[in-house]
Write a protein that holds these residues in place. Structure first.
Motif, PDB file in Angstrom:
ATOM      1  N   LEU A 361       0.829  -1.202   0.000  1.00 16.94           N
ATOM      2  CA  LEU A 361       0.000   0.000   0.000  1.00 16.94           C
ATOM      3  C   LEU A 361       0.862   1.251   0.000  1.00 16.94           C
ATOM      4  O   LEU A 361       0.616   2.192  -0.774  1.00 16.94           O
ATOM      5  CB  LEU A 361      -0.925  -0.005   1.218  1.00 16.94           C
ATOM      6  N   ASP A 362       1.883   1.275   0.847  1.00 13.69           N
ATOM      7  CA  ASP A 362       2.769   2.452   0.913  1.00 13.69           C
ATOM      8  C   ASP A 362       3.488   2.680  -0.415  1.00 13.69           C
ATOM      9  O   ASP A 362       3.603   3.822  -0.880  1.00 13.69           O
ATOM     10  CB  ASP A 362       3.786   2.277   2.042  1.00 13.69           C
ATOM     11  N   ASP A 363       3.973   1.615  -1.026  1.00 16.35           N
ATOM     12  CA  ASP A 363       4.678   1.752  -2.297  1.00 16.35           C
ATOM     13  C   ASP A 363       3.739   2.259  -3.396  1.00 16.35           C
ATOM     14  O   ASP A 363       4.135   3.093  -4.234  1.00 16.35           O
ATOM     15  CB  ASP A 363       5.281   0.414  -2.718  1.00 16.35           C
ATOM     16  N   ALA A 364       2.501   1.760  -3.406  1.00 17.56           N
ATOM     17  CA  ALA A 364       1.532   2.199  -4.406  1.00 17.56           C
ATOM     18  C   ALA A 364       1.216   3.676  -4.233  1.00 17.56           C
ATOM     19  O   ALA A 364       1.149   4.438  -5.209  1.00 17.56           O
ATOM     20  CB  ALA A 364       0.256   1.367  -4.311  1.00 17.56           C
ATOM     21  N   LYS A 365       1.024   4.121  -3.003  1.00 17.31           N
ATOM     22  CA  LYS A 365       0.744   5.536  -2.748  1.00 17.31           C
ATOM     23  C   LYS A 365       1.905   6.415  -3.202  1.00 17.31           C
ATOM     24  O   LYS A 365       1.696   7.482  -3.804  1.00 17.31           O
ATOM     25  CB  LYS A 365       0.487   5.758  -1.254  1.00 17.31           C
ATOM     26  N   THR A 366       3.116   5.989  -2.903  1.00 16.55           N
ATOM     27  CA  THR A 366       4.289   6.769  -3.295  1.00 16.55           C
ATOM     28  C   THR A 366       4.339   6.949  -4.808  1.00 16.55           C
ATOM     29  O   THR A 366       4.581   8.053  -5.318  1.00 16.55           O
ATOM     30  CB  THR A 366       5.580   6.086  -2.807  1.00 16.55           C
ATOM     31  N   TYR A 367       4.090   5.881  -5.542  1.00 15.99           N
ATOM     32  CA  TYR A 367       4.130   5.977  -6.997  1.00 15.99           C
ATOM     33  C   TYR A 367       2.985   6.841  -7.533  1.00 15.99           C
ATOM     34  O   TYR A 367       3.205   7.744  -8.352  1.00 15.99           O
ATOM     35  CB  TYR A 367       4.060   4.585  -7.629  1.00 15.99           C
TER      36      TYR A 367
END
Length: 459
Positions: A361-367
């Motif tokens: 989830l964190d990686d998706a938000k960052t992208y």
């Protein structure tokens, strides 16, 4: 001639300058209403003498009469093939002399017009574009030339496995609704179109009712208001009733369309979410993790990196004006497609049952939050964003609030949406090729579509 070359070069320089300047600037949107009542959104920027316009007319190929499929598409292709007192060659010469850029496109929901013009030539460019929109000629020789181009595309599509899969998927999913019909028409319908059909399509598709306009660049609100009335004021006030909503009509299963090729291609999908659904952003993030995130997505990792089943697989949430669904695509060798489908179903079921991790989830938000500002990379793209927001009913504040919506998605929320929306049993595949291991027991027993008769390539 030297003056024309210099002017065209200045337009290219203006585009590059606009890209650099507006990418850094904060977007301030102004609402503009012309004296004649036409509304638009404007981002005013006088740093360069250049303006971009993006216009969307609601309806698109959905306005095709069932007896004249492809009329709106063919009509759109003719808009710059002669207008008012100019034939096709004279129209193109006039546009080039002004160093203006016009683009016309049409899809299932909208007909789009893009224009880019230098301030010094704006009035003349608007006059020329108005002629294309209001007074297209539909000369017989132009009709036959563009008809031939469309028929060539149709012949190519009829032997393109991806196009065959797309047509079969949409026809099976939406039946007699306009979404189930080919946007370009069929070989038979395009051949039968008359000039009267094109005139009727023009009157139906280009109206002031439901028009949306985005403008960016060297133009004031008063100037834009006058431009809108000059450009669009003589179009019909209203058009025919637009198509209504249609449910995604496919349940779980596999349809196989035999096609002689060493590899198979597949489209797959299930129901989706309306753009205005309160769970849309959670589903949007979920899709990025499952199949929308390129090489970092779960499907790409499982199918390509771990098993070598494909070069690429992707998914996307599609909230059309009158339907919403979740769609994906994959290609694989005939002897591997059955396994690729099996893994896709497994991943669909796993994310529904287990959800995603906090790291995912964190990686998706960052992208997703990082790439969003990169979309505002010039006058034209910003104008397109403005008009897209209008078409989908988004407020002006969305420009600054969008990333906050992404950041607000919680792990609990995205996993709840995964449980409620992701439905592996409803996932439907349309496969074009000769996939091994997808026989009668697995493939749908009845034909769902009527495909055009084409000469298949020699085996």
């Amino acid at each position: 001639m030297i003056r024309n070359i210099c002017t065209k070069m200045s337009l290219g320089a203006a585009l590059l300058m606009g890209l650099a300047g507006l990418a850094r600037a904060e977007i301030e949107i102004q609402e503009v209403t012309s004296p004649g009542g036409i509304e638009a959104w404007l981002v005013e920027d006088h740093s360069i003498p250049f303006t971009a316009l993006e216009i969307r007319f609601e309806g698109g190929t959905g306005l095709d009469d069932p007896d004249s499929l492809g009329a709106v598409n063919l009509m759109t292709g003719l808009l710059e093939e002669g207008a008012a007192g100019m034939d096709a060659r004279a129209f193109q010469a006039a546009r080039e002399d002004l160093a203006a850029q016009f683009g016309f496109d049409v899809g299932a929901d909208t007909l789009s017009v893009s224009a880019k013009m230098l301030s010094e030539n704006r009035d003349a460019a608007v006059d020329l574009l108005r002629a294309a929109l209001v007074e297209p000629r539909f000369d017989p020789e132009a009709i036959e030339r563009v008809r031939g181009q469309v028929q060539s595309i149709l012949r190519q599509d009829a032997q393109n496995p991806n196009r065959i899969a797309g047509r079969a998927f949409y026809e099976a999913a939406f039946g007699d609704h306009p979404y189930g019909r080919p946007d370009n028409g069929t070989a038979e319908s395009v051949a039968a179109l008359t000039r009267e059909d094109l005139v009727a399509a023009h009157e139906a598709a280009l109206t002031r009712e439901g028009v949306h306009v985005g403008a960016v660049g060297d133009i004031t609100p008063d100037e834009l208001g006058a431009l809108l009335d000059e450009l669009l004021g003589d179009l019909p006030a209203s058009g025919p009733e637009l198509p209504g909503h249609v449910d995604f009509g496919l349940s779980g299963g596999i349809d196989v369309i035999d096609y002689p090729s060493p590899q198979s291609v597949a489209l797959f999908g299930q129901r989706g979410l309306k753009r205005e659904d309160e769970d849309f952003f959670a589903a949007y993030v979920l899709n990025h993790i499952l199949g929308g995130g390129g090489f970092e997505s779960r499907l790409m990792t499982e199918l390509r990196e771990k098993r070598g089943l494909t070069y690429g697989v992707s998914t996307d949430l599609v909230p059309l004006e009158n339907a919403e669904f979740w769609i994906g695509s994959v290609a694989s060798a005939n002897d591997r497609m059955a396994r690729a489908i099996e893994v896709i179903r497994e991943e669909w079921a796993r994310i529904a049952a287990e959800g995603v991790t906090q790291t995912e989830l964190d990686d998706a938000k960052t992208y997703l939050t990082g790439e969003y500002p990169l979309r505002f990379d010039g006058n034209g793209p910003i104008a397109e964003i403005l008009v897209g927001m209008q078409v989908t009913g988004l407020p002006q504040s969305y420009v600054t609030e969008r990333n906050a919506f992404i950041e607000a998605v919680t792990l609990e929320e995205v996993n709840r949406v995964a449980r409620e929306l992701v439905d592996p049993e409803a996932l439907h595949f349309v496969v074009v090729g000769r996939p091994e291991g997808l026989g009668e027991a697995e493939a749908a027993a009845r034909p769902r579509v009527t495909l055009p008769e084409v000469a298949l390539p020699a085996e």
